[in-house]
Design a protein around this motif. Structure first.
Motif, PDB file in Angstrom:
ATOM      1  N   GLU A  39       0.811  -1.142   0.051  1.00 58.53           N
ATOM      2  CA  GLU A  39      -0.032   0.038  -0.061  1.00 58.53           C
ATOM      3  C   GLU A  39       0.989   1.390   0.120  1.00 58.53           C
ATOM      4  O   GLU A  39       0.641   2.303  -0.742  1.00 58.53           O
ATOM      5  N   PRO A  40       1.891   1.572   0.916  1.00 57.45           N
ATOM      6  CA  PRO A  40       2.566   2.742   0.761  1.00 57.45           C
ATOM      7  C   PRO A  40       3.305   2.768  -0.467  1.00 57.45           C
ATOM      8  O   PRO A  40       3.706   3.767  -0.994  1.00 57.45           O
ATOM      9  N   VAL A  41       3.954   1.637  -1.112  1.00 55.39           N
ATOM     10  CA  VAL A  41       4.703   1.726  -2.069  1.00 55.39           C
ATOM     11  C   VAL A  41       3.795   2.367  -3.476  1.00 55.39           C
ATOM     12  O   VAL A  41       4.202   3.199  -4.312  1.00 55.39           O
ATOM     13  N   ILE A  42       2.599   1.663  -3.512  1.00 55.71           N
ATOM     14  CA  ILE A  42       1.393   2.211  -4.454  1.00 55.71           C
ATOM     15  C   ILE A  42       1.130   3.718  -4.294  1.00 55.71           C
ATOM     16  O   ILE A  42       1.381   4.498  -5.344  1.00 55.71           O
ATOM     17  N   ASN A  43       0.994   4.214  -3.029  1.00 56.55           N
ATOM     18  CA  ASN A  43       0.936   5.532  -2.710  1.00 56.55           C
ATOM     19  C   ASN A  43       1.775   6.332  -3.123  1.00 56.55           C
ATOM     20  O   ASN A  43       1.747   7.515  -3.654  1.00 56.55           O
ATOM     21  N   VAL A  44       2.982   5.867  -2.877  1.00 52.16           N
ATOM     22  CA  VAL A  44       4.462   6.741  -3.148  1.00 52.16           C
ATOM     23  C   VAL A  44       4.270   6.905  -4.565  1.00 52.16           C
ATOM     24  O   VAL A  44       5.117   8.087  -5.170  1.00 52.16           O
ATOM     25  N   LEU A  45       3.939   5.848  -5.479  1.00 51.64           N
ATOM     26  CA  LEU A  45       4.130   6.043  -6.883  1.00 51.64           C
ATOM     27  C   LEU A  45       2.883   7.044  -7.269  1.00 51.64           C
ATOM     28  O   LEU A  45       3.307   7.558  -8.367  1.00 51.64           O
ATOM     29  N   LEU A  46       1.785   6.658  -6.774  1.00 51.75           N
ATOM     30  CA  LEU A  46       0.876   7.660  -7.392  1.00 51.75           C
ATOM     31  C   LEU A  46       0.629   9.274  -7.023  1.00 51.75           C
ATOM     32  O   LEU A  46       0.433   9.906  -7.684  1.00 51.75           O
ATOM     33  N   LEU A  47       1.070   9.304  -5.850  1.00 51.90           N
ATOM     34  CA  LEU A  47       1.051  10.839  -5.105  1.00 51.90           C
ATOM     35  C   LEU A  47       1.604  11.723  -5.887  1.00 51.90           C
ATOM     36  O   LEU A  47       1.047  12.772  -6.090  1.00 51.90           O
ATOM     37  N   PRO A  48       3.169  11.526  -6.167  1.00 49.63           N
ATOM     38  CA  PRO A  48       3.644  12.540  -7.110  1.00 49.63           C
ATOM     39  C   PRO A  48       2.751  12.892  -8.287  1.00 49.63           C
ATOM     40  O   PRO A  48       2.985  14.219  -8.763  1.00 49.63           O
ATOM     41  N   LEU A  49       2.320  12.059  -8.933  1.00 52.45           N
ATOM     42  CA  LEU A  49       1.407  12.200 -10.116  1.00 52.45           C
ATOM     43  C   LEU A  49       0.160  13.071  -9.687  1.00 52.45           C
ATOM     44  O   LEU A  49      -0.119  13.971 -10.680  1.00 52.45           O
ATOM     45  N   HIS A  50      -0.389  12.688  -8.765  1.00 51.97           N
ATOM     46  CA  HIS A  50      -1.567  13.386  -8.115  1.00 51.97           C
ATOM     47  C   HIS A  50      -1.198  14.765  -7.794  1.00 51.97           C
ATOM     48  O   HIS A  50      -2.073  15.812  -8.388  1.00 51.97           O
ATOM     49  N   GLU A  51      -0.371  14.962  -7.265  1.00 55.30           N
ATOM     50  CA  GLU A  51       0.248  16.529  -6.617  1.00 55.30           C
ATOM     51  C   GLU A  51       0.611  17.186  -8.099  1.00 55.30           C
ATOM     52  O   GLU A  51       0.097  18.255  -8.192  1.00 55.30           O
ATOM     53  N   ARG A  52       1.244  16.590  -8.890  1.00 53.59           N
ATOM     54  CA  ARG A  52       1.618  17.596 -10.102  1.00 53.59           C
ATOM     55  C   ARG A  52       0.410  17.750 -10.998  1.00 53.59           C
ATOM     56  O   ARG A  52       0.128  18.963 -11.387  1.00 53.59           O
ATOM     57  N   THR A  53      -0.713  16.903 -11.010  1.00 55.29           N
ATOM     58  CA  THR A  53      -1.942  17.251 -11.761  1.00 55.29           C
ATOM     59  C   THR A  53      -2.536  18.448 -11.106  1.00 55.29           C
ATOM     60  O   THR A  53      -3.231  19.325 -11.628  1.00 55.29           O
ATOM     61  N   TRP A  54      -2.674  18.193  -9.658  1.00 53.49           N
ATOM     62  CA  TRP A  54      -3.634  19.074  -8.970  1.00 53.49           C
ATOM     63  C   TRP A  54      -2.842  20.586  -9.049  1.00 53.49           C
ATOM     64  O   TRP A  54      -3.335  21.620  -8.841  1.00 53.49           O
ATOM     65  N   ALA A  55      -1.394  20.674  -8.869  1.00 51.05           N
ATOM     66  CA  ALA A  55      -0.689  21.798  -8.962  1.00 51.05           C
ATOM     67  C   ALA A  55      -1.143  22.672 -10.308  1.00 51.05           C
ATOM     68  O   ALA A  55      -1.245  23.885 -10.210  1.00 51.05           O
ATOM     69  N   ALA A  56      -1.060  21.818 -11.252  1.00 48.94           N
ATOM     70  CA  ALA A  56      -1.550  22.631 -12.495  1.00 48.94           C
ATOM     71  C   ALA A  56      -2.885  23.088 -12.371  1.00 48.94           C
ATOM     72  O   ALA A  56      -3.264  24.124 -12.806  1.00 48.94           O
ATOM     73  N   ILE A  57      -3.873  22.258 -11.845  1.00 48.22           N
ATOM     74  CA  ILE A  57      -5.257  22.635 -11.608  1.00 48.22           C
ATOM     75  C   ILE A  57      -5.414  23.988 -10.816  1.00 48.22           C
ATOM     76  O   ILE A  57      -6.176  24.720 -11.016  1.00 48.22           O
ATOM     77  N   ARG A  58      -4.760  23.703  -9.758  1.00 50.95           N
ATOM     78  CA  ARG A  58      -4.743  25.181  -8.655  1.00 50.95           C
ATOM     79  C   ARG A  58      -4.194  26.277  -9.299  1.00 50.95           C
ATOM     80  O   ARG A  58      -4.591  27.311  -9.133  1.00 50.95           O
ATOM     81  N   ALA A  59      -3.109  26.247 -10.391  1.00 49.39           N
ATOM     82  CA  ALA A  59      -2.477  27.254 -10.841  1.00 49.39           C
ATOM     83  C   ALA A  59      -3.388  28.035 -11.712  1.00 49.39           C
ATOM     84  O   ALA A  59      -3.284  29.194 -12.004  1.00 49.39           O
ATOM     85  N   ASN A  60      -4.624  27.146 -12.242  1.00 56.43           N
ATOM     86  CA  ASN A  60      -5.558  27.834 -12.808  1.00 56.43           C
ATOM     87  C   ASN A  60      -6.424  28.705 -12.315  1.00 56.43           C
ATOM     88  O   ASN A  60      -7.500  29.185 -12.995  1.00 56.43           O
ATOM     89  N   GLY A  61      -6.466  28.692 -10.987  1.00 57.27           N
ATOM     90  CA  GLY A  61      -7.611  29.440 -10.244  1.00 57.27           C
ATOM     91  C   GLY A  61      -7.450  30.876 -10.421  1.00 57.27           C
ATOM     92  O   GLY A  61      -6.382  31.540 -10.436  1.00 57.27           O
ATOM     93  N   LYS A  62      -8.388  31.411 -10.730  1.00 53.38           N
ATOM     94  CA  LYS A  62      -8.713  33.073 -11.131  1.00 53.38           C
ATOM     95  C   LYS A  62      -8.825  33.866  -9.839  1.00 53.38           C
ATOM     96  O   LYS A  62      -8.273  34.988  -9.766  1.00 53.38           O
ATOM     97  N   THR A  63      -9.739  33.347  -8.942  1.00 47.61           N
ATOM     98  CA  THR A  63     -10.008  34.206  -7.810  1.00 47.61           C
ATOM     99  C   THR A  63      -9.522  33.290  -6.501  1.00 47.61           C
ATOM    100  O   THR A  63      -9.170  32.105  -6.592  1.00 47.61           O
ATOM    101  N   GLU A  64      -9.470  34.035  -5.368  1.00 45.32           N
ATOM    102  CA  GLU A  64      -9.310  33.297  -4.083  1.00 45.32           C
ATOM    103  C   GLU A  64     -10.175  32.437  -3.828  1.00 45.32           C
ATOM    104  O   GLU A  64      -9.677  31.175  -3.493  1.00 45.32           O
ATOM    105  N   ARG A  65     -11.229  32.649  -3.854  1.00 43.77           N
ATOM    106  CA  ARG A  65     -12.530  31.575  -3.790  1.00 43.77           C
ATOM    107  C   ARG A  65     -11.982  30.401  -4.647  1.00 43.77           C
ATOM    108  O   ARG A  65     -12.348  29.092  -4.131  1.00 43.77           O
ATOM    109  N   ASP A  66     -11.879  30.816  -5.865  1.00 48.02           N
ATOM    110  CA  ASP A  66     -11.525  29.581  -6.828  1.00 48.02           C
ATOM    111  C   ASP A  66     -10.527  28.641  -6.392  1.00 48.02           C
ATOM    112  O   ASP A  66     -10.668  27.518  -6.521  1.00 48.02           O
ATOM    113  N   ARG A  67      -9.488  29.286  -6.084  1.00 48.18           N
ATOM    114  CA  ARG A  67      -8.312  28.533  -5.448  1.00 48.18           C
ATOM    115  C   ARG A  67      -8.663  27.467  -4.227  1.00 48.18           C
ATOM    116  O   ARG A  67      -8.240  26.548  -4.218  1.00 48.18           O
ATOM    117  N   TYR A  68      -9.454  28.118  -3.281  1.00 47.16           N
ATOM    118  CA  TYR A  68      -9.981  27.602  -2.245  1.00 47.16           C
ATOM    119  C   TYR A  68     -10.823  26.163  -2.627  1.00 47.16           C
ATOM    120  O   TYR A  68     -10.680  25.090  -2.030  1.00 47.16           O
TER     121      TYR A  68
END
Length: 138
Positions: A39-68
């Motif tokens: 389980e930790p190995v799978i999480n360690v492999l998947l979480l960086p991909l997840h975080e990278r994807t969400w970093a891109a999504i967060r970066a596209n937030g226009k307003t403070e509310r949208d970012r939250y």
């Protein structure tokens, strides 16, 4: 040094929870041991991909509310990822949808209930150690 010990202790606590649930559900020390490795190995492999994807999504937030809103969606997505991994590991270990479902529910619940207690312990220990350092310097 306290931070490293706390992080190591968090990993051990996560592993202990995973083992306890896998052992309780299967009655097998082998499956419990596999759960704390796989389980930790799978999480360690998947979480960086997840975080990278969400970093891109967060970066596209226009307003403070949208970012939250995006941060909340990210946390929900991360929780869903962990639940999915817990389910998959138990399902493949046992072949049982019921056992997979139990693990998917029990592990996050145990983590949510037990890890804040763990963190409070370490926070108090750190404060106590820092307080002793200040007292010794005075």
């Amino acid at each position: 040094m306290v931070i490293a010990a706390k992080k190591t202790s968090q990993v051990v606590a996560h592993m202990a929870i995973a083992f306890a649930i896998a052992y309780a559900v299967t009655g097998s020390v082998v499956f419990g041991g596999l759960a704390i490795i796989i389980e930790p190995v799978i999480n360690v492999l998947l979480l960086p991909l997840h975080e990278r994807t969400w970093a891109a999504i967060r970066a596209n937030g226009k307003t403070e509310r949208d970012r939250y809103v995006r941060i909340a969606a990210e946390k929900l997505s991360q929780t869903t990822l962990h639940i999915g991994v817990a389910f998959a590991v138990m399902y493949f270990a046992t072949g049982s949808l019921a056992f997979g479902g139990m693990a998917a529910v029990l592990e996050p619940v145990c983590n949510v209930l037990l890890l804040p207690i763990h963190d409070r312990f370490w926070d108090k220990l750190e404060l106590r150690l820092n307080g002793n350092v200040r007292t010794a310097q005075a």
